[in-house]
Scaffold this active site. Structure first.
Site, PDB file in Angstrom:
ATOM      1  N   ASP A 181     -17.559  -2.850  22.722  1.00 11.53           N
ATOM      2  CA  ASP A 181     -17.747  -2.052  23.986  1.00 11.53           C
ATOM      3  C   ASP A 181     -18.527  -0.980  24.019  1.00 11.53           C
ATOM      4  OD1 ASP A 181     -16.424  -4.044  25.460  1.00 11.53           O
ATOM      5  OD2 ASP A 181     -14.396  -3.111  25.615  1.00 11.53           O
ATOM      6  N   GLU A 233      -7.026   5.038  38.216  1.00 11.05           N
ATOM      7  CA  GLU A 233      -6.307   5.657  36.979  1.00 11.05           C
ATOM      8  C   GLU A 233      -5.593   6.871  37.740  1.00 11.05           C
ATOM      9  OE1 GLU A 233      -9.421   4.721  36.700  1.00 11.05           O
ATOM     10  OE2 GLU A 233      -8.899   2.988  35.393  1.00 11.05           O
ATOM     11  N   ARG A 249      -6.649  -0.755  19.603  1.00 14.96           N
ATOM     12  CA  ARG A 249      -6.784  -2.240  20.254  1.00 14.96           C
ATOM     13  C   ARG A 249      -6.820  -3.186  19.194  1.00 14.96           C
ATOM     14  NH1 ARG A 249     -11.358  -5.086  19.764  1.00 14.96           N
ATOM     15  NH2 ARG A 249     -11.585  -6.824  21.495  1.00 14.96           N
TER      16      ARG A 249
END
Lengths: 319, 281
Positions: free
Chosen positions: A114, A55, A164
């Site tokens: 997650d 990243e 999301r």
């Protein structure tokens, strides 16, 4: 009412932008589909740069692309951009005034199973303090689309925070979207909820319910956290005498903080902040997490009642 | 106009000493060590136009180890990007010559730098952007040796090779020193050529103070077909000033007036341009 995620709105808008503007390019760090940049990649492979799981390198590369006149959208999860690549964003994008758009999904607890490692609850704070940075948190897929187009048109670094999880589309998606200009979705007399992201829809629902109890609540969609529409915040405070902020983010450093900063200097009124407290998230379904972390209609209603009570006790003192 | 690179390098060294001594702040060691590399880039190799610094087809120079910017400022001023007199504002309040480069303040600066290990990523982006837009320009990126301990540098090294950026040359100034001592002691990075080869780079090893070798390395770079080129330039920190040479102490220490006078005497006069208007003797 349609249901879609912010990342879907972004991904579709990027494909359209790609057709309209050949300077638009995209990068990702092994998360093409997760951030919905795979549609762009399929359509414009020569303008798509897969950087792999790197990243910090992606942000620097995006800045370099921007410095040759392109408009790069660098995509990953919020945590990996705002936190892992924070200093790269500061130097390569902000200090350089590079025209980089950092489009991130997985903002907030609605990431779900997650867990805490992937749930960005501090990213708005981390991005908001950077000079030159613009921070956008669209409410739904329709607004994510408008925000994506507006970000491409703005010269300079932009942090675009997307969800999301599919959420009901509550904005019309056709009206004008101006960076730095809040949208008043509903007028009220007793309190104003200033919300961003998925909490805009929640705030509208809360306002509906409260109206049935005779409490008149305004709702402002603060899709731009920076530059904050201070005039809209002051107007809300002056019109309703108290404010509730609602965000899928920590109450430290995000929308709630920004609103408090503005009001403390311009129009001090009681403020109650809805958001996660000073904590990490955890695994669970998005709905379970929203409930556990107090990001619900009930929480906004309670906050409004508390804000109104504070306002009334203050005016009782002054009487 | 043919310019004598040796004289340009000497001028850069004199500027570096005068600037840093004038502001009593700065990083002379690495700056002195990059004099020949910058001379060849700005006065021989690079296709650039100081009167039109944003010319889209220009070659780009990305300084990654931003702390050695005194040498870059000298090369830019002596090329004509801004008045030479401005060099004496280095590191002062309201100066365009910031302690570490600021892109939006000074013409000719392609990117801000200072926080280490970031330059190659930015250079990669430029190389990709130029290639995408069919601009036949090259990107030169100078990095220090200590800074390649940063993980991001190796992320970027993989990106350069993956995208076969043959329009990009990395120049690694390998002086073997960093703030806390010898690179080999702080965290050894050898074998360095083998690392770049393993990462898929075209590798050229040179003496970074030998002007024909530097020119030759850039020739080899221009012949690279499908690989980025890493030029490993062995350099001496503080080169040209005996009491600064090979001493990590001079990474970020300004010379006193007396030391500056001695340094200038050792460097010797340059026939390229005039001295800055400040005396130390």
């Amino acid at each position: 009412m349609t249901v879609a995620s912010g990342r879907d709105g972004f991904g579709q808008a990027l494909v359209d932008l790609g057709a309209q503007n050949h300077r638009v390019v995209a990068l990702t760090a092994d998360l093409a589909e997760s951030v919905r940049v795979h549609w762009f990649a399929e359509k414009y492979p020569e303008r798509f740069f897969q950087i792999g799981i790197a990243e910090q390198d992606m942000i620097g590369t995006a800045a370099g692309l921007a410095l040759t006149g392109l408009i790069p959208f660098a995509t990953t999860f919020a945590v990996f951009a705002a936190h892992r690549a924070n200093e790269q964003i500061r130097l390569a994008c902000c200090y350089n005034r590079a025209n980089v758009k950092i489009a991130v999904s997985h903002g907030g607890v609605t990431v779900g199973e997650d867990g805490a490692t992937h749930q960005a609850l501090e990213d708005i704070a981390a991005m908001r303090v950077l000079p030159e940075m613009t921070v956008l948190v669209p409410a739904d897929a329709a607004e994510a689309r408008l925000a994506t187009i507006a970000a491409a048109e703005l010269e300079g670094p932009v942090y675009l925070r997307l969800g999301r999880t599919p959420v009901p589309t509550v904005t019309d998606g056709t009206g004008d979207f101006t960076i730095g200009k809040a949208k008043v979705l509903r007028a009220g007399r007793d309190a104003t909820v200033i919300a961003c992201g998925v909490m805009v829809g929640v705030a509208l629902e809360a306002a509906d319910r409260l109206s049935r109890e005779g409490i008149s609540v305004g709702v402002v969609n603060m899709h731009t956290i920076k530059p904050l529409d201070v005039e809209a915040v002051v107007r809300a405070a002056e019109e309703t005498g108290c404010v509730v902020t609602a965000e899928e983010h920590s109450v430290l450093g995000g929308l709630g903080s920004a609103v408090c900063e503005a009001l403390a200097e311009r129009a001090p009124v009681p403020v109650v902040r809805v958001g996660t407290r000073d904590t990490f998230g955890e695994s669970g379904t998005p709905d379970e997490l929203l409930r556990k972390y107090g990001l619900t209609c009930d929480a906004v209603e309670a906050a409004v009642k508390l804000a109104v009570a504070k306002k009334e006790s203050l005016s009782a003192v002054h009487r | 106009m043919t310019v004598d690179m040796v004289e340009v390098a000497r001028r850069i060294r004199r500027d570096v000493i005068q600037m840093i001594a004038a502001s009593q702040s700065g990083h002379p060691g690495g700056a002195l060590g990059a004099a020949e590399i910058l001379s060849v880039l700005y006065f021989d190799k690079m296709n650039h136009n100081p009167k039109n610094p944003d010319w889209p087809a220009r070659d780009r120079f990305v300084l990654s180890n931003g702390h050695i910017c005194a040498a870059l400022y000298s090369a830019l001023a002596r090329s004509g990007y801004f008045p030479v007199e401005e060099l004496l504002t280095f590191r002062r309040l309201n100066s365009r010559l910031q302690g570490h480069p600021s892109r939006h303040d000074l013409p000719g600066i392609e990117t801000a730098a200072g926080p280490l290990g970031q330059g190659l990523s930015i250079a990669n982006g430029m190389a990709l952007g130029l290639r995408l837009q069919n601009v036949d320009a090259k990107v030169y990126c100078l990095v220090g040796d200590g800074e390649i301990q940063e993980g991001q540098f190796w992320e970027a090294a993989m990106t350069s090779a993956h995208y076969r950026l043959n329009n990009l040359a990395l120049i690694l100034s390998w002086n073997g020193l960093q703030i806390d001592g010898a690179v080999a002691d702080v965290k050894n990075m050898e074998p360095i050529a083998a690392k770049f080869q393993a990462f898929g780079w075209n590798v050229v090893e040179i003496d970074g103070h030998d002007i024909p070798q530097i020119q030759q390395a850039f020739e080899e770079f221009s012949r690279s077909h499908n690989q980025p080129t890493a030029i490993i330039a062995r350099t001496v920190m503080g080169k040209g000033v005996s009491f600064m040479e090979d001493k990590a102490l001079w990474h970020g220490k300004a010379p006193s007036r007396d030391e500056a006078a001695r340094a200038l005497q050792e460097i010797g006069p340059s026939s390229f341009g005039e001295d800055l208007d400040i005396q130390f003797a």
